[in-house]
Design an enzyme around this catalytic site. Structure first.
Site: not given
Lengths: 96, 456
Positions: B383-385, B424
């Site tokens: 997700n965050d990446v 995050a």
């Protein structure tokens, strides 16, 4: 005596530079094996532990030494074996 | 004999360096590890010939117990559990250093001030590594919650512990007979290891393991200073350098400073609900059949695996899927973000275990320009990446973090359990993009369904 410590500091600092040079070249692909392998290398304390245990003129020192031998041996043996197990899995297309 | 011992140590040091050098390529890495093993064997063997060693019985017992435990752990451990194993081993290495330094102290060979100082230092770093690693292990193993634990004045408290240890070290050098000082350093370092690791969140664990790896090397080097042993200093320094490099790489990949990771207390256990920012966004649910239709019309696919993939144990079925796609003539590659997984390089190991050839695992810098020419990007458990917010939203925790350019591909498929945010805590606009196909469900189940459809 200060002389020996000074030489040791020389060795330490120069080795850190070698370490930076060599390890910067390891690709991210192999960072986990690098870490578990270098982890096993840090078990080099085993050498110190053997000396502490074997000299044996003080009961407490020997007990501490034996525990150190056990800890460091787990670190060394486990670390190298698991790294080998991991690296064995890295195959390219041809060797499949 | 001393000369021979030291020459063998030198040979061992050379082999350690050559071994690490060979770890630089997947073709030679296994040989490199064997060289390092040989180096260790030589160093240990020549030490056993040391004339100071009078009694071998305890040594043999210790070596046997340690080897047995080491072999069992190395054989039984799952690849997903590598991070906690490395954390545990780091701790053991640190603990061993403390024990050796303490043992040297109790041998009481009326040492010089310089040696006393290194005893204090060795006990300090070793103990800090030991307790810090145990906390990291407990967090990774799920014994402790991954969320940061903080209390008022934590940083001040830690600073006091460091200064206190230095003061005790100075007192110890002045009065070596005072055991209380040694115990004091030990106690302060033990507490510091705990209080400096508990505020670090689950997502930052790759940094912490790398840092503790570095500490375990430094602890060994410090012990080398205590007993004036060059092989300990050299091997310890190599590991210290290696851990520092990995720490730095992880920090850069997360766009965080080391200070921010250590003191920032960022992150949660993950999986919190998406931020309710008022505006109603819609996504469309797609099925495995829809995914296969899209893949049928594609020529190139890039798969972005995240830790969710490993949690669901979907690596093997994913490899099966990519082989099916390849047999239909598609070009399939994997894009690996540096922080994918729970430790540096973790995702590569998990995919290698599933028999994915390593040429297919491509680093972020190499593959990022290829996304714009790619038909389908398939994101699984990440997700965050891939969150484009990292490029635009200045007040986001993700801002500035290098991401995979998944949003530049012609179409995007995201396999995910829900719309929840990543570590995050930032909502991902890519989920709501018109070219994105959301495939809700467990990663393993969804990929298995796709495989069924492909076969059917």
């Amino acid at each position: 005596m200060m002389g020996i410590v000074l030489v040791s500091i020389y060795i330490f600092v120069l080795t850190v530079f070698i370490g930076f040079e060599v390890i910067t070249k390891v690709p991210p692909l192999l960072h986990t094996p690098l870490m578990s392998g270098s982890n096993a290398i840090s078990g080099i304390t085993l050498v110190g532990a053997l000396l502490s245990t074997g000299v044996g003129n003080n009961q407490l020192a020997v007990i501490l030494g034996v525990v150190a031998v056990v800890f460091a041996t787990i670190n060394v043996v486990g670390g190298f074996l698991v790294t080998d197990r991991m690296l064995e899995m890295f195959k390219n297309k041809d060797s499949k | 004999m001393v000369t021979i011992t030291n020459l063998v140590y030198l040979l061992s040091a050379i082999l350690f360096i050559l071994g690490l050098k060979k770890l630089g390529s997947p073709k030679t890495a296994r040989r490199g590890n064997s060289l390092a093993m040989l180096a260790m064997l030589l160093a240990v063997a020549v030490t056993l010939f040391d004339q100071k060693i009078l009694d071998f019985s305890y040594i043999i017992v210790g070596l046997l117990i340690g080897s047995a435990i080491g072999v069992i752990i190395a054989k039984k451990i799952q690849m997903t559990e590598m991070p906690q194993m490395v954390a545990l081993f780091n701790g053991l290495g640190g603990g061993a250093s403390t024990l050796v330094a303490s043992s040297e102290y109790f041998h009481g060979a009326a040492p010089e001030v310089s040696v006393l100082a290194t005893i204090g230092l060795s006990i300090f770093i070793g103990t800090l590594t030991f307790t810090g690693s145990l906390i990291a292990f407990a967090k990774l193993q799920g014994i402790m919650k991954g969320a940061p634990i903080t209390f008022a004045g934590q940083r001040f408290f830690n600073a006091v512990l460091v200064l206190g240890s230095i003061a005790l070290g100075a007192l110890f050098c002045m009065d070596p007979s005072n055991v209380t000082m040694v115990m004091g350093i030990l106690a302060l370092a033990a507490i510091l290891g705990i209080t400096s690791t508990i505020p670090i969140g689950g997502a930052d664990m790759p940094v912490v393991i790398s840092l503790l790896n570095s500490y375990s090397g430094l602890a060994a080097a410090a012990t080398g200073f205590v007993i004036s042993n060059n092989i300990l200093i050299i091997a310890g320094a190599l590991v210290g350098a290696s851990g520092l490099i990995l720490t730095n790489i992880m920090c850069v990949a997360m766009n965080r400073s080391l200070a921010n990771v250590l003191f920032g207390a960022v992150g949660s256990d993950g999986g919190a609900a998406a931020g309710a920012d008022g505006e109603k966004k819609t996504v469309t649910r797609y099925t495995a059949e829809d995914a296969v239709v899209m893949l049928d019309n594609a020529q190139s696919v890039i798969i972005i695996p995240g830790y969710g993939l490993a949690v669901a144990q979907a690596q093997h079925v994913l490899r099966e899927m990519s082989e099916l796609l390849e047999s239909r003539g598609l070009n399939v590659r994997y894009a690996i973000h540096p922080v994918a997984g729970r430790m540096p390089g973790h995702m590569n190991v998990l995919l290698a275990e599933a028999n994915v050839p390593y040429e297919k695992l491509v680093e972020m810098e190499t593959i990022n320009d290829d996304f714009q020419n790619t038909d389908v990007v398939m994101v699984i458990g990440a997700n965050d990446v891939i969150n484009p917010v990292a490029r635009t939203k200045k007040d986001s925790a993700l801002f500035g973090m290098p991401i995979l350019n998944a949003d530049q591909a012609r179409s995007v498929m995201i396999v995910k359990r829900s719309l929840s945010v990543g570590f995050a805590g930032e909502d991902n606009p890519l989920f709501y993009d018109d070219k994105t196909m959301m495939l809700f469900g467990d990663a393993k189940k969804m990929v298995t369904d796709i495989v069924q459809v492909l076969k059917g």
